[in-house]
Each structure stands twice: as structure tokens, then as C-alpha cells.
Design an enzyme around this catalytic site. Structure first.
Site, PDB file in Angstrom:
ATOM      1  N   ASN A  14       0.978  -1.285   0.198  1.00 26.36           N
ATOM      2  CA  ASN A  14       0.025  -0.094   0.019  1.00 26.36           C
ATOM      3  C   ASN A  14       0.906   1.344   0.048  1.00 26.36           C
ATOM      4  O   ASN A  14       0.603   2.135  -0.846  1.00 26.36           O
ATOM      5  CB  ASN A  14      -0.904   0.022   1.229  1.00 26.36           C
ATOM      6  CG  ASN A  14      -2.310  -0.727   0.896  1.00 26.36           C
ATOM      7  OD1 ASN A  14      -2.902  -0.262  -0.181  1.00 26.36           O
ATOM      8  ND2 ASN A  14      -2.760  -1.475   1.518  1.00 26.36           N
ATOM      9  N   ARG A  95       1.039  -2.625  14.650  1.00 24.80           N
ATOM     10  CA  ARG A  95       1.093  -2.336  15.766  1.00 24.80           C
ATOM     11  C   ARG A  95      -0.092  -1.499  16.464  1.00 24.80           C
ATOM     12  O   ARG A  95      -0.670  -0.575  15.678  1.00 24.80           O
ATOM     13  CB  ARG A  95       2.300  -1.447  16.218  1.00 24.80           C
ATOM     14  CG  ARG A  95       3.497  -2.233  16.004  1.00 24.80           C
ATOM     15  CD  ARG A  95       3.958  -3.228  16.820  1.00 24.80           C
ATOM     16  NE  ARG A  95       4.204  -2.989  18.234  1.00 24.80           N
ATOM     17  CZ  ARG A  95       4.357  -3.627  19.379  1.00 24.80           C
ATOM     18  NH1 ARG A  95       4.408  -5.119  19.011  1.00 24.80           N
ATOM     19  NH2 ARG A  95       4.630  -3.291  20.436  1.00 24.80           N
ATOM     20  N   HIS A 113      -8.494  -0.480   6.589  1.00 22.81           N
ATOM     21  CA  HIS A 113      -8.734  -1.597   7.226  1.00 22.81           C
ATOM     22  C   HIS A 113      -9.433  -2.755   6.063  1.00 22.81           C
ATOM     23  O   HIS A 113     -10.173  -2.043   5.210  1.00 22.81           O
ATOM     24  CB  HIS A 113      -9.690  -1.368   8.476  1.00 22.81           C
ATOM     25  CG  HIS A 113     -10.238  -2.579   8.837  1.00 22.81           C
ATOM     26  ND1 HIS A 113      -9.215  -3.361   9.912  1.00 22.81           N
ATOM     27  CD2 HIS A 113     -11.378  -3.209   9.195  1.00 22.81           C
ATOM     28  CE1 HIS A 113      -9.924  -4.161  10.335  1.00 22.81           C
ATOM     29  NE2 HIS A 113     -11.183  -4.260   9.838  1.00 22.81           N
ATOM     30  N   GLU A 178      -7.559  -1.873  -2.366  1.00 22.74           N
ATOM     31  CA  GLU A 178      -6.836  -1.114  -1.183  1.00 22.74           C
ATOM     32  C   GLU A 178      -5.735  -0.289  -1.925  1.00 22.74           C
ATOM     33  O   GLU A 178      -5.712   0.877  -1.422  1.00 22.74           O
ATOM     34  CB  GLU A 178      -6.097  -2.020  -0.306  1.00 22.74           C
ATOM     35  CG  GLU A 178      -7.188  -2.620   0.744  1.00 22.74           C
ATOM     36  CD  GLU A 178      -6.156  -3.471   1.673  1.00 22.74           C
ATOM     37  OE1 GLU A 178      -5.180  -3.060   2.020  1.00 22.74           O
ATOM     38  OE2 GLU A 178      -6.759  -4.424   2.135  1.00 22.74           O
TER      39      GLU A 178
END
Length: 200
Positions: A14, A95, A113, A178
Site C-alpha cells: 500500500n 502495531r 482496514h 486497497e
């Protein structure tokens, strides 16, 4: 220049799509914006090589070097702030950030997401969508807030769930969307923030 700092944990597909979009869509000329740095929490993250090859500042702040999440996030924030970011982009950054970090960049911290939020926050989104009998899945770009995967939604892409789909097959199709979605959402954010009237 509006600096964009991208946080990654792995290969950064991405991130690479965003960097290419910034070049191809002339973000520097149109919005006065550029990807200034890529920061990983793993020194071996493959995306760091891509960034360096493009002349982008790239560094690692290893979470393993810190005893607590708070200490890691403080070091990460210092690395991010060194580039005076207008926007901080999470692109496969694996994280969970502390509330202090999230609030530091409130309104300018984005995440993608792999589900159509508010459906399926958290992990294993594709398997959960298939098991729930969903006819569509997708991805969501949202602002990051203290509550995981619940920030304001900026854009979404819908991907059909096919008969006999596997989580891996669906994930691969969602990922291709995405790459388009994230860049589009960032460009819109820059457009609105810059007050640019160019809608091309």
C-alpha cells in the site's frame, strides 16, 4: 511542502502504491505534498528498500528495543516528528498505537482496514466475512481514533464475495482495491486541506 510520513511493518504494498500515485498524480505540483519518509517497526521490512530506491527517507524504529508500548510510541513519534508531517499514514503497520500517540496526530492520522467498517473490525476480516455469508466485502480508509477501527470513514471500496471464495482469494482481490482506494482517499484529504479547486 506538506510532508506525508508512512508507517509500515512489512513489504509495504500500500505504501508503494501511495508513492507511485504521488508521482503519477503530481501531488507536489497540485497540492504541495510529498511522501517525506517511510518508517518501519521492523528493520527487515522490505518496504524500506523500496523507499530508499525512490530517494525517500527510510528508517526503522524497532518495537523490540523498548520495554513498553509507551516507550516505543514515544520513540516512534520522535522519528515521525523529525519530518514535520502534515499527514501520518498507517499502511500495514501491525502495531496497536497508544492513546497518547493517536491524540498527538488527531485529524491527520489515517489507516486502511480490510473490511467495510463498521463490519468486522480487528483481525481475520476475510474469513469472518465469508463465514457470515456476506455477499460483499471490501476495504475502508478511516481516521484513527483511540477506539480501534472506529474512526470517521473517509472512503470505501466494495469487492464481491464469490461462490466458493477462500479468505486468501478474497484478501488478494481486496488488496488490489486497497491500492487504489488509499491513494484516492489521501488525494481527497490533500485536496480539501489545500483548498485546491483542481478535481482532475
Amino acid at each position: 511542502m506538506k510532508h506525508i510520513v508512512i508507517l509500515i511493518s512489512g513489504e509495504g504494498s500500500n505504501m508503494a502504491a501511495i508513492v507511485r500515485a504521488a508521482e503519477q498524480q503530481r501531488w507536489a505540483e497540485r497540492f504541495g505534498a510529498s511522501v517525506a519518509a517511510v518508517i518501519a517497526n521492523k528493520p527487515e521490512a522490505g518496504g524500506l528498500r523500496f523507499a530508499r530506491d525512490r530517494g525517500i527517507a527510510a528508517e526503522a524504529v524497532s518495537h523490540k528495543a523498548f520495554a513498553t508500548r509507551e516507550a516505543f510510541d514515544a520513540a516512534l513519534a520522535a522519528a515521525v516528528d523529525a519530518h514535520s508531517p502534515a499527514l501520518v499514514v498507517l499502511a500495514g503497520f501491525m502495531r496497536i498505537l497508544t492513546p497518547v500517540f493517536v491524540r498527538r496526530y488527531a485529524g491527520r492520522l489515517l489507516n486502511i482496514h480490510p473490511s467495510l467498517l463498521p463490519a468486522f473490525p480487528g483481525l481475520d476480516t476475510h474469513r469472518r466475512a465469508i463465514e457470515a455469508g456476506c455477499r460483499v466485502a471490501g476495504a475502508t480508509v478511516h481516521q484513527v481514533t483511540v477506539e480501534l477501527d472506529h474512526g470517521p470513514i473517509l472512503d470505501q471500496a466494495i469487492v464481491p464475495v464469490l461462490p466458493g471464495d477462500t479468505a486468501e482469494g478474497l484478501a488478494a482481490r481486496v488488496l488490489t482495491q486497497e491500492h487504489l482506494l488509499y491513494s484516492r482517499a489521501i488525494e481527497r484529504w490533500l485536496h480539501e486541506g489545500a483548498g485546491d479547486t483542481d478535481s482532475s
